[in-house]
Design an enzyme around this catalytic site. Structure first.
Site, mmCIF file in Angstrom:
data_model
loop_
_atom_site.group_PDB
_atom_site.id
_atom_site.type_symbol
_atom_site.label_atom_id
_atom_site.label_comp_id
_atom_site.label_asym_id
_atom_site.label_seq_id
_atom_site.Cartn_x
_atom_site.Cartn_y
_atom_site.Cartn_z
ATOM 1 N N HIS A 12 2.117 4.558 90.742
ATOM 2 C CA HIS A 12 1.589 4.369 89.370
ATOM 3 C C HIS A 12 2.283 5.369 88.451
ATOM 4 C CE1 HIS A 12 -2.122 3.643 86.641
ATOM 5 N NE2 HIS A 12 -1.190 4.257 85.919
ATOM 6 N N ARG A 16 7.820 4.500 80.148
ATOM 7 C CA ARG A 16 7.988 4.229 78.706
ATOM 8 C C ARG A 16 9.227 3.382 78.434
ATOM 9 N NH1 ARG A 16 2.812 5.450 78.422
ATOM 10 N NH2 ARG A 16 2.346 7.637 78.171
ATOM 11 N N LYS A 99 -1.014 -5.618 86.197
ATOM 12 C CA LYS A 99 -1.906 -4.527 85.792
ATOM 13 C C LYS A 99 -2.869 -5.020 84.728
ATOM 14 C CE LYS A 99 -3.427 -0.281 85.150
ATOM 15 N NZ LYS A 99 -2.692 0.900 84.778
ATOM 16 N N ASP A 244 0.152 8.478 87.856
ATOM 17 C CA ASP A 244 -0.204 8.173 86.461
ATOM 18 C C ASP A 244 0.473 9.168 85.517
ATOM 19 O OD1 ASP A 244 -1.286 6.720 84.391
ATOM 20 O OD2 ASP A 244 -3.232 7.692 84.460
ATOM 21 N N HIS A 248 3.858 11.930 76.739
ATOM 22 C CA HIS A 248 3.775 11.721 75.289
ATOM 23 C C HIS A 248 4.487 12.910 74.664
ATOM 24 C CE1 HIS A 248 0.778 8.447 75.364
ATOM 25 N NE2 HIS A 248 0.214 9.107 76.349
ATOM 26 N N ALA A 260 -3.816 10.036 75.176
ATOM 27 C CA ALA A 260 -4.258 10.329 76.544
ATOM 28 C C ALA A 260 -3.070 10.240 77.486
ATOM 29 C CB ALA A 260 -5.323 9.320 76.959
HETATM 30 O O1 DOR Z 1 -4.215 8.930 80.280
HETATM 31 C C1 DOR Z 1 -3.658 7.852 80.420
HETATM 32 N N1 DOR Z 1 -2.449 7.619 79.843
HETATM 33 N N2 DOR Z 1 -4.271 6.880 81.109
HETATM 34 C C2 DOR Z 1 -3.780 5.635 81.154
HETATM 35 O O2 DOR Z 1 -4.384 4.810 81.759
HETATM 36 C C3 DOR Z 1 -2.549 5.289 80.405
HETATM 37 C C4 DOR Z 1 -1.704 6.454 80.178
HETATM 38 C C5 DOR Z 1 -0.604 6.219 79.138
HETATM 39 O O3 DOR Z 1 0.044 5.179 79.205
HETATM 40 O O4 DOR Z 1 -0.403 7.099 78.305
HETATM 41 ZN ZN ZN Z 2 -1.549 4.780 83.981
#
Ligand code: DOR
Ligand code: ZN
Length: 336
Positions: A12, A16, A99, A244, A248, A260
């Site tokens: 996972h 980007r 997904k 995950d 960013h 997030a």
């Molecule tokens: O914190 C997260 N960021 N959780 C997610 O499910 C997606 C991810 C993101 O794509 O930034």
């Molecule tokens: Zn994710």
């Protein structure tokens, strides 16, 4: 002290698109042989064609970085307009998972699903094609700490309705989710991230606000964290690594409406060696990072091995404009 494990799989990851993709491929491909790439890019990956084009781009960048051994495993995003035919075509094109994001639950999920039952024909097609269903298991709108628990009924319903569909409950954060997955049949597994093994909500908001630890689902209690550690180092093959890792740019995290996501790709394996050693479970690191997920996804072994050495190093403050997990900290284990 050194350890050598079969090259790990990250089941996972967010790589980007655009400029960010160019910067991010190397951080995952340096350590992982295979990675399941999430489809919530700015322009979502919805079809076989999208996934093939995205894969070509990732492989082109990996080759430029001299990391051609890296294999991106592709997903499509399941949205209200996804059809069984789209699934069949994607499967033929080598897409291994779909997904599902509930609508509005996290980054780029405004096009997510609000009516799960309307997707049952799509799940039926996935079951026939042997495509894996990956679930972001949270119910938006519910109090934030209860969102994962509120989703578990949906997980149970889907797994009962489709007993031969392989389902992954992504990035579990609660003891309740771990226990629910354990009780469900073997077609249901869960991924565990690195950051959720290390943090609780107290780390995110209990003192100063730490935006680089903010993610969805948010980290929960110490009891939940211990349950995740127990599942990761335990002997159940149903729990495996999905970082995950979600980069960013620093300005999108340190602002009034921060995104997030925790960026763990460059430190994930070092952090895992640290915590597995702490719990006397280093011999289980290979299972969690390179065997169990591969077996669930029915993939061939990754190429070669990865070596880690017990040698302190300081995590850089930034990688390519993104602040990594544990920036500035000294980690005891290092990837060779
Ligand atoms: O914190 C997260 N960021 N959780 C997610 O499910 C997606 C991810 C993101 O794509 O930034
Ligand atoms: Zn994710």
């Amino acid at each position: 002290m050194k350890i050598k494990i079969n090259r790990p799989f990250d089941l996972h990851v967010h790589l980007r698109d655009g400029k960010m993709l160019e910067r991010m491929v190397k951080h995952t491909s340096a350590h992982f042989g295979h990675a399941l790439v999430m489809p919530n890019t700015t322009k979502p990956i919805l079809t076989a064609e999208d996934a093939q084009e995205y894969k070509r781009e990732i492989c082109r960048i990996a080759a430029l970085e001299n990391l051609p051994h890296f294999t991106p495993l592709m997903t499509i995003k399941l949205v209200a307009s996804t059809t069984p035919e789209i699934v069949r075509q994607a499967s033929k094109a080598g897409v291994i998972a779909g997904k599902l994001y509930p609508e509005g639950v996290t980054t780029n999920s405004a096009d997510g699903v609000s009516n799960f039952e309307s997707l049952y024909p799509v799940f039926e097609a996935m079951q026939e094609c042997d495509m894996v269903l990956c679930l972001h298991g949270e119910v938006p709108g519910v109090f934030v700490l209860d969102r994962e628990a509120a989703f578990l009924k949906t997980l149970i319903d889907i797994s009962r309705a489709f007993p031969n569909l392989r389902i992954v409950l992504e990035h579990v954060t609660t003891e309740e989710a771990v226990e629910t997955v354990r009780l469900l049949p073997y077609n249901v597994s869960a991924t565990i991230t690195v950051h959720h093994l290390f943090t609780t909500l107290d780390d995110v908001i209990g003192g100063m606000l730490r935006p680089h630890l903010f993610c969805k689902p948010v980290a929960k209690t110490e009891g939940d964290r211990k349950a995740l550690i127990g599942a990761a180092i335990g002997d159940s093959m149903r729990f495996f690594l999905g970082t995950d890792s979600a980069p960013h740019l620093v300005g999108k995290k340190e602002c009034s409406s921060g995104c997030a996501g925790v960026f763990t790709a460059p430190v994930a394996m070092a952090c895992l060696a640290e915590i597995f050693e702490q719990y006397g479970a280093l011999e289980r690191l290979q299972g969690f990072t390179s065997t169990f997920g591969r077996v669930f996804y029915r993939l061939p072994p990754g190429p070669g091995t990865l070596e880690l050495v017990k040698e302190p190093w300081v995590v850089p403050a930034e990688y390519d404009g993104v602040v990594p997990f544990r920036a500035g900290e000294t980690l005891p284990w290092k990837v060779l």
